[in-house]
Design a protein around this motif. Structure first.
Motif, PDB file in Angstrom:
ATOM      1  N   VAL A 151       0.853  -1.190   0.000  1.00  0.00           N
ATOM      2  CA  VAL A 151       0.000   0.000   0.000  1.00  0.00           C
ATOM      3  C   VAL A 151       0.888   1.238   0.000  1.00  0.00           C
ATOM      4  N   LEU A 152       0.562   2.173  -0.884  1.00  0.00           N
ATOM      5  CA  LEU A 152       1.193   3.488  -0.893  1.00  0.00           C
ATOM      6  C   LEU A 152       0.085   4.527  -0.757  1.00  0.00           C
ATOM      7  N   TYR A 153       0.467   5.748  -0.424  1.00  0.00           N
ATOM      8  CA  TYR A 153      -0.521   6.794  -0.171  1.00  0.00           C
ATOM      9  C   TYR A 153      -0.322   7.984  -1.100  1.00  0.00           C
ATOM     10  N   HIS A 154      -1.431   8.647  -1.380  1.00  0.00           N
ATOM     11  CA  HIS A 154      -1.417   9.854  -2.214  1.00  0.00           C
ATOM     12  C   HIS A 154      -2.293  10.897  -1.549  1.00  0.00           C
ATOM     13  N   GLY A 155      -1.763  12.090  -1.403  1.00  0.00           N
ATOM     14  CA  GLY A 155      -2.544  13.179  -0.842  1.00  0.00           C
ATOM     15  C   GLY A 155      -3.084  14.060  -1.948  1.00  0.00           C
ATOM     16  N   THR A 156      -4.337  14.407  -1.841  1.00  0.00           N
ATOM     17  CA  THR A 156      -4.964  15.287  -2.825  1.00  0.00           C
ATOM     18  C   THR A 156      -5.965  16.167  -2.083  1.00  0.00           C
ATOM     19  N   HIS A 157      -6.824  16.820  -2.815  1.00  0.00           N
ATOM     20  CA  HIS A 157      -7.830  17.667  -2.185  1.00  0.00           C
ATOM     21  C   HIS A 157      -9.224  17.256  -2.655  1.00  0.00           C
ATOM     22  N   GLN A 158     -10.220  17.655  -1.895  1.00  0.00           N
ATOM     23  CA  GLN A 158     -11.605  17.255  -2.112  1.00  0.00           C
ATOM     24  C   GLN A 158     -12.075  17.519  -3.546  1.00  0.00           C
ATOM     25  N   ASN A 159     -11.697  18.650  -4.122  1.00  0.00           N
ATOM     26  CA  ASN A 159     -12.164  19.009  -5.466  1.00  0.00           C
ATOM     27  C   ASN A 159     -11.617  18.083  -6.549  1.00  0.00           C
ATOM     28  N   ALA A 160     -10.479  17.447  -6.296  1.00  0.00           N
ATOM     29  CA  ALA A 160      -9.883  16.554  -7.289  1.00  0.00           C
ATOM     30  C   ALA A 160     -10.462  15.138  -7.221  1.00  0.00           C
ATOM     31  N   LEU A 161     -11.119  14.818  -6.128  1.00  0.00           N
ATOM     32  CA  LEU A 161     -11.585  13.444  -5.910  1.00  0.00           C
ATOM     33  C   LEU A 161     -12.519  12.907  -7.002  1.00  0.00           C
ATOM     34  N   PRO A 162     -13.511  13.659  -7.488  1.00  0.00           N
ATOM     35  CA  PRO A 162     -14.386  13.102  -8.533  1.00  0.00           C
ATOM     36  C   PRO A 162     -13.615  12.667  -9.792  1.00  0.00           C
ATOM     37  N   ALA A 163     -12.635  13.451 -10.214  1.00  0.00           N
ATOM     38  CA  ALA A 163     -11.841  13.085 -11.394  1.00  0.00           C
ATOM     39  C   ALA A 163     -10.991  11.848 -11.121  1.00  0.00           C
ATOM     40  N   ILE A 164     -10.448  11.743  -9.914  1.00  0.00           N
ATOM     41  CA  ILE A 164      -9.620  10.583  -9.561  1.00  0.00           C
ATOM     42  C   ILE A 164     -10.475   9.320  -9.530  1.00  0.00           C
ATOM     43  N   VAL A 165     -11.673   9.403  -8.964  1.00  0.00           N
ATOM     44  CA  VAL A 165     -12.576   8.253  -8.906  1.00  0.00           C
ATOM     45  C   VAL A 165     -12.921   7.782 -10.322  1.00  0.00           C
ATOM     46  N   LYS A 166     -13.063   8.731 -11.236  1.00  0.00           N
ATOM     47  CA  LYS A 166     -13.427   8.406 -12.620  1.00  0.00           C
ATOM     48  C   LYS A 166     -12.228   7.958 -13.457  1.00  0.00           C
ATOM     49  N   GLU A 167     -11.100   8.693 -13.367  1.00  0.00           N
ATOM     50  CA  GLU A 167      -9.957   8.479 -14.265  1.00  0.00           C
ATOM     51  C   GLU A 167      -8.735   7.848 -13.607  1.00  0.00           C
ATOM     52  N   GLY A 168      -8.726   7.736 -12.295  1.00  0.00           N
ATOM     53  CA  GLY A 168      -7.556   7.246 -11.584  1.00  0.00           C
ATOM     54  C   GLY A 168      -6.578   8.377 -11.311  1.00  0.00           C
ATOM     55  N   LEU A 169      -5.415   8.022 -10.816  1.00  0.00           N
ATOM     56  CA  LEU A 169      -4.381   9.017 -10.545  1.00  0.00           C
ATOM     57  C   LEU A 169      -3.569   9.264 -11.804  1.00  0.00           C
ATOM     58  N   GLN A 170      -3.468  10.528 -12.193  1.00  0.00           N
ATOM     59  CA  GLN A 170      -2.735  10.935 -13.394  1.00  0.00           C
ATOM     60  C   GLN A 170      -1.569  11.835 -12.988  1.00  0.00           C
ATOM     61  N   PRO A 171      -0.501  11.899 -13.792  1.00  0.00           N
ATOM     62  CA  PRO A 171       0.652  12.731 -13.448  1.00  0.00           C
ATOM     63  C   PRO A 171       0.370  14.237 -13.385  1.00  0.00           C
ATOM     64  N   MET A 172      -0.673  14.721 -14.053  1.00  0.00           N
ATOM     65  CA  MET A 172      -1.084  16.122 -13.979  1.00  0.00           C
ATOM     66  C   MET A 172       0.057  17.105 -14.258  1.00  0.00           C
ATOM     67  N   GLY A 173       0.690  16.988 -15.418  1.00  0.00           N
ATOM     68  CA  GLY A 173       1.744  17.917 -15.801  1.00  0.00           C
ATOM     69  C   GLY A 173       3.128  17.504 -15.349  1.00  0.00           C
ATOM     70  N   ARG A 174       3.213  16.493 -14.553  1.00  0.00           N
ATOM     71  CA  ARG A 174       4.507  15.946 -14.149  1.00  0.00           C
ATOM     72  C   ARG A 174       4.721  14.656 -14.925  1.00  0.00           C
ATOM     73  N   GLN A 175       5.877  14.045 -14.712  1.00  0.00           N
ATOM     74  CA  GLN A 175       6.171  12.812 -15.435  1.00  0.00           C
ATOM     75  C   GLN A 175       5.491  11.597 -14.820  1.00  0.00           C
ATOM     76  N   TYR A 176       5.308  11.632 -13.508  1.00  0.00           N
ATOM     77  CA  TYR A 176       4.787  10.471 -12.795  1.00  0.00           C
ATOM     78  C   TYR A 176       3.774  10.908 -11.736  1.00  0.00           C
ATOM     79  N   VAL A 177       2.982   9.957 -11.281  1.00  0.00           N
ATOM     80  CA  VAL A 177       2.144  10.129 -10.107  1.00  0.00           C
ATOM     81  C   VAL A 177       3.067   9.976  -8.899  1.00  0.00           C
TER      82      VAL A 177
END
Length: 188
Positions: free
Chosen positions: A99-125
């Motif tokens: 298990v690894l952990y990722h911190g995000t914010h409430q507003n990003a959660l709907p997109a993550i639930v739908k699309e998963g974790l994306q690098p968002m302008g970086r090379q990696y998650v």
């Protein structure tokens, strides 16, 4: 010796130099690991009038004291451990904890639930072994949401993980089926 405020400011400038826009400042990083000679970084930093007084010792202090441990000094070379947006830095694939952990914010959660974790302008998650770094990363932009990533399931789905050092793991996009929200630390 730099005070805490100066360290934070220098760390932000080093982030810009080593993670995002090195060429803009005439700094060329090794394409394999994203490193440069410490003396080259110092010369670029000293070229900025605000930072003309900075010494190699100040850089070493900033690297050592950085709460997020963004940088590493190995011998006479310095690099950002993770977070590059300019060119793809090569990392060795590794086997992460289950298990690894990722911190995000409430507003990003709907997109993550739908699309998963994306690098968002970086090379990696970016993921971490513990909640400390995930909390630091996720609390920057709003109400904190901590996510647990099932790395066994992610590897079975074809995700490759890379160890960046100091409890930080990098990954290719992580499918939504491998991610579960945790309650916020104050709710646990």
């Amino acid at each position: 010796m730099l005070n805490h405020s100066a360290e934070v400011s220098l760390s932000k400038f080093m982030t810009k130099l080593l993670r995002h826009t090195p060429q803009q400042y005439g700094l060329f990083l090794d394409p394999e690991d994203g490193s440069c000679l410490l003396e080259e970084l110092l010369a670029v930093i000293n070229a900025a009038p605000k930072w003309s007084h900075i010494t190699e010792e100040d850089i070493r202090q900033t690297v050592t004291n950085s709460e997020k441990q963004r940088f590493a000094i190995e011998g006479e070379r310095v690099k950002a451990r993770y977070g590059h947006s300019h060119t793809k830095v090569a990392y060795e694939p590794g086997t992460p904890p289950s298990v690894l952990y990722h911190g995000t914010h409430q507003n990003a959660l709907p997109a993550i639930v739908k699309e998963g974790l994306q690098p968002m302008g970086r090379q990696y998650v970016h993921l971490s072994e513990g909640l400390h770094f995930a909390t630091l990363a996720g609390s920057r932009r709003g109400k904190l949401v901590l996510l647990a990533v099932d790395t066994v399931k992610a590897v079975e789905s074809g995700v490759t993980f890379y160890y960046a050092g100091n409890e930080v793991w990098l990954a290719e996009p992580v499918p939504p089926a491998c991610i579960a929200p945790l309650s916020a630390p104050e709710e646990q």
